[in-house]
Design an enzyme around this catalytic site. Sequence first.
Site, PDB file in Angstrom:
ATOM      1  N   ASP A  57       0.844  -1.195   0.000  1.00 35.37           N
ATOM      2  CA  ASP A  57       0.000   0.000   0.000  1.00 35.37           C
ATOM      3  C   ASP A  57       0.882   1.248   0.000  1.00 35.37           C
ATOM      4  O   ASP A  57       2.071   1.177   0.287  1.00 35.37           O
ATOM      5  CB  ASP A  57      -0.980   0.007   1.186  1.00 35.37           C
ATOM      6  CG  ASP A  57      -0.321  -0.426   2.475  1.00 35.37           C
ATOM      7  OD1 ASP A  57       0.873  -0.135   2.639  1.00 35.37           O
ATOM      8  OD2 ASP A  57      -0.992  -1.039   3.319  1.00 35.37           O
ATOM      9  N   ASP A  59       1.161   4.845   1.597  1.00 35.26           N
ATOM     10  CA  ASP A  59       0.669   5.790   2.613  1.00 35.26           C
ATOM     11  C   ASP A  59       1.307   7.154   2.404  1.00 35.26           C
ATOM     12  O   ASP A  59       2.494   7.255   2.075  1.00 35.26           O
ATOM     13  CB  ASP A  59       0.992   5.272   4.018  1.00 35.26           C
ATOM     14  CG  ASP A  59       0.226   3.993   4.327  1.00 35.26           C
ATOM     15  OD1 ASP A  59      -0.857   3.813   3.746  1.00 35.26           O
ATOM     16  OD2 ASP A  59       0.715   3.184   5.132  1.00 35.26           O
ATOM     17  N   ASP A 132       7.772   3.190  14.057  1.00 35.52           N
ATOM     18  CA  ASP A 132       8.288   2.046  14.794  1.00 35.52           C
ATOM     19  C   ASP A 132       9.770   1.772  14.542  1.00 35.52           C
ATOM     20  O   ASP A 132      10.601   1.934  15.425  1.00 35.52           O
ATOM     21  CB  ASP A 132       7.421   0.788  14.546  1.00 35.52           C
ATOM     22  CG  ASP A 132       7.230   0.467  13.070  1.00 35.52           C
ATOM     23  OD1 ASP A 132       7.662   1.257  12.202  1.00 35.52           O
ATOM     24  OD2 ASP A 132       6.656  -0.594  12.778  1.00 35.52           O
TER      25      ASP A 132
HETATM   26  P1  ATP Z   1       3.300  -3.396   5.143  1.00 28.71           P
HETATM   27  O1  ATP Z   1       4.180  -3.727   3.995  1.00 28.71           O
HETATM   28  O2  ATP Z   1       2.859  -4.578   5.944  1.00 28.71           O
HETATM   29  O3  ATP Z   1       2.152  -2.481   4.804  1.00 28.71           O
HETATM   30  P2  ATP Z   1       4.158  -1.149   6.715  1.00 28.71           P
HETATM   31  O4  ATP Z   1       5.471  -0.821   7.379  1.00 28.71           O
HETATM   32  O5  ATP Z   1       3.691  -0.197   5.670  1.00 28.71           O
HETATM   33  O6  ATP Z   1       4.280  -2.614   6.153  1.00 28.71           O
HETATM   34  P3  ATP Z   1       1.679  -0.584   8.037  1.00 28.71           P
HETATM   35  O7  ATP Z   1       0.990  -1.415   9.064  1.00 28.71           O
HETATM   36  O8  ATP Z   1       1.040  -0.340   6.733  1.00 28.71           O
HETATM   37  O9  ATP Z   1       3.101  -1.262   7.859  1.00 28.71           O
HETATM   38  O10 ATP Z   1       2.018   0.806   8.745  1.00 28.71           O
HETATM   39  C1  ATP Z   1       2.430   1.965   8.019  1.00 28.71           C
HETATM   40  C2  ATP Z   1       3.492   2.738   8.788  1.00 28.71           C
HETATM   41  O11 ATP Z   1       2.953   3.204  10.020  1.00 28.71           O
HETATM   42  C3  ATP Z   1       4.718   1.905   9.196  1.00 28.71           C
HETATM   43  O12 ATP Z   1       5.659   1.834   8.156  1.00 28.71           O
HETATM   44  C4  ATP Z   1       5.222   2.657  10.398  1.00 28.71           C
HETATM   45  O13 ATP Z   1       5.993   3.777   9.995  1.00 28.71           O
HETATM   46  C5  ATP Z   1       3.953   3.171  11.043  1.00 28.71           C
HETATM   47  N1  ATP Z   1       3.466   2.281  12.133  1.00 28.71           N
HETATM   48  C6  ATP Z   1       2.593   1.251  11.999  1.00 28.71           C
HETATM   49  N2  ATP Z   1       2.348   0.675  13.192  1.00 28.71           N
HETATM   50  C7  ATP Z   1       3.086   1.360  14.096  1.00 28.71           C
HETATM   51  C8  ATP Z   1       3.259   1.273  15.517  1.00 28.71           C
HETATM   52  N3  ATP Z   1       2.620   0.333  16.224  1.00 28.71           N
HETATM   53  N4  ATP Z   1       4.097   2.169  16.111  1.00 28.71           N
HETATM   54  C9  ATP Z   1       4.697   3.126  15.404  1.00 28.71           C
HETATM   55  N5  ATP Z   1       4.596   3.269  14.066  1.00 28.71           N
HETATM   56  C10 ATP Z   1       3.793   2.413  13.417  1.00 28.71           C
HETATM   57 MG    MG Z   2       1.806  -0.359   4.688  1.00 30.94          MG
END
Ligand code: ATP
Ligand code: MG
Length: 419
Positions: A57, A59, A132
């Site tokens: 995705d 963001d 994170d």
């Molecule tokens: P994916 O490929 O699974 O989407 P992702 O890193 O983009 O991996 P998401 O769950 O879509 O994960 O979250 C988007 C962003 O939000 C993360 O990259 C991170 O920067 C932030 N994030 C998500 N969860 C947390 C958390 N629990 N604490 C701090 N930051 C978070």
């Molecule tokens: Mg993501």
Amino acid sequence: MESREPVVLKRAEHPISRRDIDPDALKVLYRLYRNGFKAYLVGGAVRDLLLGKRPKDFDVVTDARPGQVKKLFTNCMLIGRRFRLAHIRFKGGKIIEVATFRKEPDEECAENVSIDPNTSFGTSEQDAFRRDITINALFYDIADFSIIDYVGGLGDLNNGIVRMIGSPRDRYVEDPVRMWRVLRHAARLGFSIEEETSREIMLHRELLCSCSGARMFEELNKDIASGHIGSVLALFREYGMLPSLFGKIGSFLQEDSRAWNTLQPLLNVADEHARAGRPLPNASTLTIMFWPWAEQILQTGASDGEDKVKVLHDALFDSGMAITIPKAMKIGITQTACIVERMLFAMRSGRMKWSLKKRSRYADASVVFSVITTGRADKEKDPFSRIFREAHPEAKGHRKKRRPSRSRWRKQRQEKPAS
Ligand code: ATP
Ligand code: MG
């Protein structure tokens, strides 16, 4: 927090091209930018693009307040009570999430849910530090196509390191799901975990159980859907976390190396299917995961004549899992596992109770049976029937009796000599 100069990679110094970015995400970024706002791509999208992978995705993060975002997009919905996020909808159900730069809530704010959410907005730098892990906190700036790194994410990405931003201890205490996220990204990317980030998981792993069971179920589903549940569970096992997450089932998998070694290639099959875009239903993957435990319950826990479905049902509901698997799914897993057990009995004895075909879980059980016994799950609808037929060609009852067609039936009657 004192302000630091970020590392900035100009367009010529990194490989991310606009061609690799989702066109709708680009539209959102450009509209924000042309209306005078900062507009960055952030999180998993930047990480994956830098690694040459296709992001799941896209963001977006901006200095526009949620209300200002809403004014710019007619297809926008604001969601969330405490932290308002904008969801911009596009064709085919696609959603581009737009968040306003946020800072880590201070203690007063964290305890007081009713506090004005405006106090949680921050600068781009604060937004990077509240994320994170370092590799998830990189920004791609649509203004000049540069990458902005406040937290050392570029170095960690190059060196294959998962590192919690800030003090791992404090960040885990604040949100224990971050431990899960560290292990997820290390497992998915094959990265190593920085020493303190890793050590503090060992020290605080029990905190995960205090999280909402429903939230953890969502996390579990994400790992199943991404096709990495096998490697994530392997890391949970390495960190001794299976018992607290999966109760008695987890303890069994944690302690019984033989069961664990049998399970790993089976989870790989489910993962390969998910990665190839042909996922097994989540309940089937969970049935595979629970199978070594369920099999021994069915073998040792149910005496002759006892209702096996009930025994397994009760054991699953009393297993003490911290993850909340919905009741209907647990019932489905129980029924599927019991049919699989009957199929294994049929293979040994040559006798099958074909009335089981009428059960709603028969098709799932047939695929789970195939994964367990052959290490494969082909496109075939009912692999069990074929495998059974091949092993027991003499067995009766597995071929459907052909009902004579109406015309054939009439013909037969006409041909019959009158008696
Ligand atoms: P994916 O490929 O699974 O989407 P992702 O890193 O983009 O991996 P998401 O769950 O879509 O994960 O979250 C988007 C962003 O939000 C993360 O990259 C991170 O920067 C932030 N994030 C998500 N969860 C947390 C958390 N629990 N604490 C701090 N930051 C978070
Ligand atoms: Mg993501």
